[in-house]
Design a protein around this motif. Structure first.
Motif, PDB file in Angstrom:
ATOM      1  N   TYR A   1       9.530  12.816  -2.616  1.00  0.00           N
ATOM      2  CA  TYR A   1       8.837  13.451  -1.497  1.00  0.00           C
ATOM      3  C   TYR A   1       8.790  12.520  -0.292  1.00  0.00           C
ATOM      4  N   VAL A   2       8.694  13.112   0.875  1.00  0.00           N
ATOM      5  CA  VAL A   2       8.412  12.352   2.094  1.00  0.00           C
ATOM      6  C   VAL A   2       7.356  13.128   2.872  1.00  0.00           C
ATOM      7  N   ASP A   3       6.305  12.411   3.236  1.00  0.00           N
ATOM      8  CA  ASP A   3       5.239  13.109   3.952  1.00  0.00           C
ATOM      9  C   ASP A   3       5.533  13.143   5.443  1.00  0.00           C
ATOM     10  N   ASN A   4       4.660  13.801   6.152  1.00  0.00           N
ATOM     11  CA  ASN A   4       4.843  13.910   7.592  1.00  0.00           C
ATOM     12  C   ASN A   4       3.872  12.992   8.322  1.00  0.00           C
ATOM     13  N   ALA A   5       3.422  11.965   7.611  1.00  0.00           N
ATOM     14  CA  ALA A   5       2.556  10.989   8.270  1.00  0.00           C
ATOM     15  C   ALA A   5       3.346  10.400   9.438  1.00  0.00           C
ATOM     16  N   VAL A   6       2.772  10.445  10.584  1.00  0.00           N
ATOM     17  CA  VAL A   6       3.504   9.978  11.770  1.00  0.00           C
ATOM     18  C   VAL A   6       2.783   8.768  12.369  1.00  0.00           C
ATOM     19  N   THR A   7       2.549   7.798  11.523  1.00  0.00           N
ATOM     20  CA  THR A   7       1.882   6.576  11.947  1.00  0.00           C
ATOM     21  C   THR A   7       2.751   5.856  12.963  1.00  0.00           C
ATOM     22  N   LEU A   8       2.184   5.565  14.099  1.00  0.00           N
ATOM     23  CA  LEU A   8       2.910   4.836  15.134  1.00  0.00           C
ATOM     24  C   LEU A   8       2.751   3.343  14.878  1.00  0.00           C
ATOM     25  N   TRP A   9       3.889   2.645  14.755  1.00  0.00           N
ATOM     26  CA  TRP A   9       3.884   1.204  14.526  1.00  0.00           C
ATOM     27  C   TRP A   9       5.155   0.619  15.124  1.00  0.00           C
ATOM     28  N   ARG A  10       4.982  -0.387  15.944  1.00  0.00           N
ATOM     29  CA  ARG A  10       6.114  -1.048  16.596  1.00  0.00           C
ATOM     30  C   ARG A  10       7.024  -0.066  17.331  1.00  0.00           C
ATOM     31  N   GLY A  11       6.405   0.901  17.967  1.00  0.00           N
ATOM     32  CA  GLY A  11       7.145   1.837  18.804  1.00  0.00           C
ATOM     33  C   GLY A  11       7.880   2.940  18.073  1.00  0.00           C
ATOM     34  N   ARG A  12       7.698   3.039  16.754  1.00  0.00           N
ATOM     35  CA  ARG A  12       8.359   4.087  15.976  1.00  0.00           C
ATOM     36  C   ARG A  12       7.329   4.823  15.131  1.00  0.00           C
ATOM     37  N   ARG A  13       7.689   6.035  14.719  1.00  0.00           N
ATOM     38  CA  ARG A  13       6.851   6.848  13.837  1.00  0.00           C
ATOM     39  C   ARG A  13       7.300   6.623  12.393  1.00  0.00           C
ATOM     40  N   TRP A  14       6.331   6.526  11.482  1.00  0.00           N
ATOM     41  CA  TRP A  14       6.622   6.207  10.084  1.00  0.00           C
ATOM     42  C   TRP A  14       6.013   7.227   9.133  1.00  0.00           C
ATOM     43  N   ALA A  15       6.688   7.430   8.020  1.00  0.00           N
ATOM     44  CA  ALA A  15       6.236   8.315   6.950  1.00  0.00           C
ATOM     45  C   ALA A  15       6.322   7.552   5.631  1.00  0.00           C
ATOM     46  N   HIS A  16       5.897   8.204   4.542  1.00  0.00           N
ATOM     47  CA  HIS A  16       5.901   7.582   3.227  1.00  0.00           C
ATOM     48  C   HIS A  16       6.849   8.323   2.285  1.00  0.00           C
ATOM     49  N   LEU A  17       7.735   7.571   1.649  1.00  0.00           N
ATOM     50  CA  LEU A  17       8.639   8.096   0.635  1.00  0.00           C
ATOM     51  C   LEU A  17       7.998   7.816  -0.717  1.00  0.00           C
ATOM     52  N   MET A  18       7.715   8.874  -1.485  1.00  0.00           N
ATOM     53  CA  MET A  18       7.057   8.764  -2.787  1.00  0.00           C
ATOM     54  C   MET A  18       7.820   9.618  -3.787  1.00  0.00           C
ATOM     55  N   ALA A  19       7.542   9.421  -5.079  1.00  0.00           N
ATOM     56  CA  ALA A  19       8.271  10.198  -6.084  1.00  0.00           C
ATOM     57  C   ALA A  19       7.444  10.366  -7.341  1.00  0.00           C
ATOM     58  N   ASP A  20       7.901  11.302  -8.172  1.00  0.00           N
ATOM     59  CA  ASP A  20       7.249  11.522  -9.460  1.00  0.00           C
ATOM     60  C   ASP A  20       7.396  10.309 -10.368  1.00  0.00           C
ATOM     61  N   THR A  21       8.527   9.590 -10.251  1.00  0.00           N
ATOM     62  CA  THR A  21       8.734   8.385 -11.062  1.00  0.00           C
ATOM     63  C   THR A  21       9.260   7.256 -10.171  1.00  0.00           C
ATOM     64  N   LEU A  22       8.999   6.040 -10.600  1.00  0.00           N
ATOM     65  CA  LEU A  22       9.493   4.893  -9.837  1.00  0.00           C
ATOM     66  C   LEU A  22      11.017   4.827  -9.853  1.00  0.00           C
ATOM     67  N   ASP A  23      11.633   5.218 -10.959  1.00  0.00           N
ATOM     68  CA  ASP A  23      13.100   5.211 -11.015  1.00  0.00           C
ATOM     69  C   ASP A  23      13.691   6.111  -9.936  1.00  0.00           C
ATOM     70  N   GLU A  24      13.120   7.303  -9.789  1.00  0.00           N
ATOM     71  CA  GLU A  24      13.591   8.225  -8.747  1.00  0.00           C
ATOM     72  C   GLU A  24      13.346   7.652  -7.355  1.00  0.00           C
ATOM     73  N   LEU A  25      12.198   7.047  -7.173  1.00  0.00           N
ATOM     74  CA  LEU A  25      11.852   6.474  -5.878  1.00  0.00           C
ATOM     75  C   LEU A  25      12.830   5.384  -5.490  1.00  0.00           C
ATOM     76  N   HIS A  26      13.093   4.468  -6.419  1.00  0.00           N
ATOM     77  CA  HIS A  26      14.016   3.360  -6.121  1.00  0.00           C
ATOM     78  C   HIS A  26      15.443   3.865  -5.908  1.00  0.00           C
ATOM     79  N   ALA A  27      15.847   4.862  -6.677  1.00  0.00           N
ATOM     80  CA  ALA A  27      17.201   5.408  -6.519  1.00  0.00           C
ATOM     81  C   ALA A  27      17.374   6.032  -5.136  1.00  0.00           C
TER      82      ALA A  27
END
Length: 94
Positions: free
Chosen positions: A4-30
């Motif tokens: 999953y990737v959320d729509n968090a639009v945190t402004l940091w260092r002039g860019r917008r950021w979101a969070h990449l998360m997953a059901d398992t760490l293996d999927e997340l790292h892949a």
């Protein structure tokens, strides 16, 4: 299982950021690897296991099949994903 990737639009260092998360760490790292992210970018804090992605990388992730979730429209799903990410950050199995 899903990444999953959320729509968090945190402004940091002039860019917008979101969070990449997953059901398992293996999927997340892949997925992070498929996006060209180094493993050192992984954040396994108790706040939740995730990678921070900027808006451009978020769009690339979606093209690769990551499910976009909205903190407003998908509240129940977002809460489940974040709870799982927090458990993984604490070293607990999903």
């Amino acid at each position: 299982m899903t990444v999953y990737v959320d729509n968090a639009v945190t402004l940091w260092r002039g860019r917008r950021w979101a969070h990449l998360m997953a059901d398992t760490l293996d999927e997340l790292h892949a997925m992070a690897q498929a996006l060209g992210m180094p493993r050192r970018a992984f954040q396994d804090k108790t706040s939740g296991a995730h990678y921070d992605v900027d808006a451009e990388m978020r769009e690339r992730a979606i093209v690769l099949g990551v499910v976009a979730i909205s903190r407003h429209a998908d509240r129940e799903l977002v809460h489940r994903v974040i709870a799982r990410a927090k458990a993984q950050g604490r070293g607990e199995a999903p």
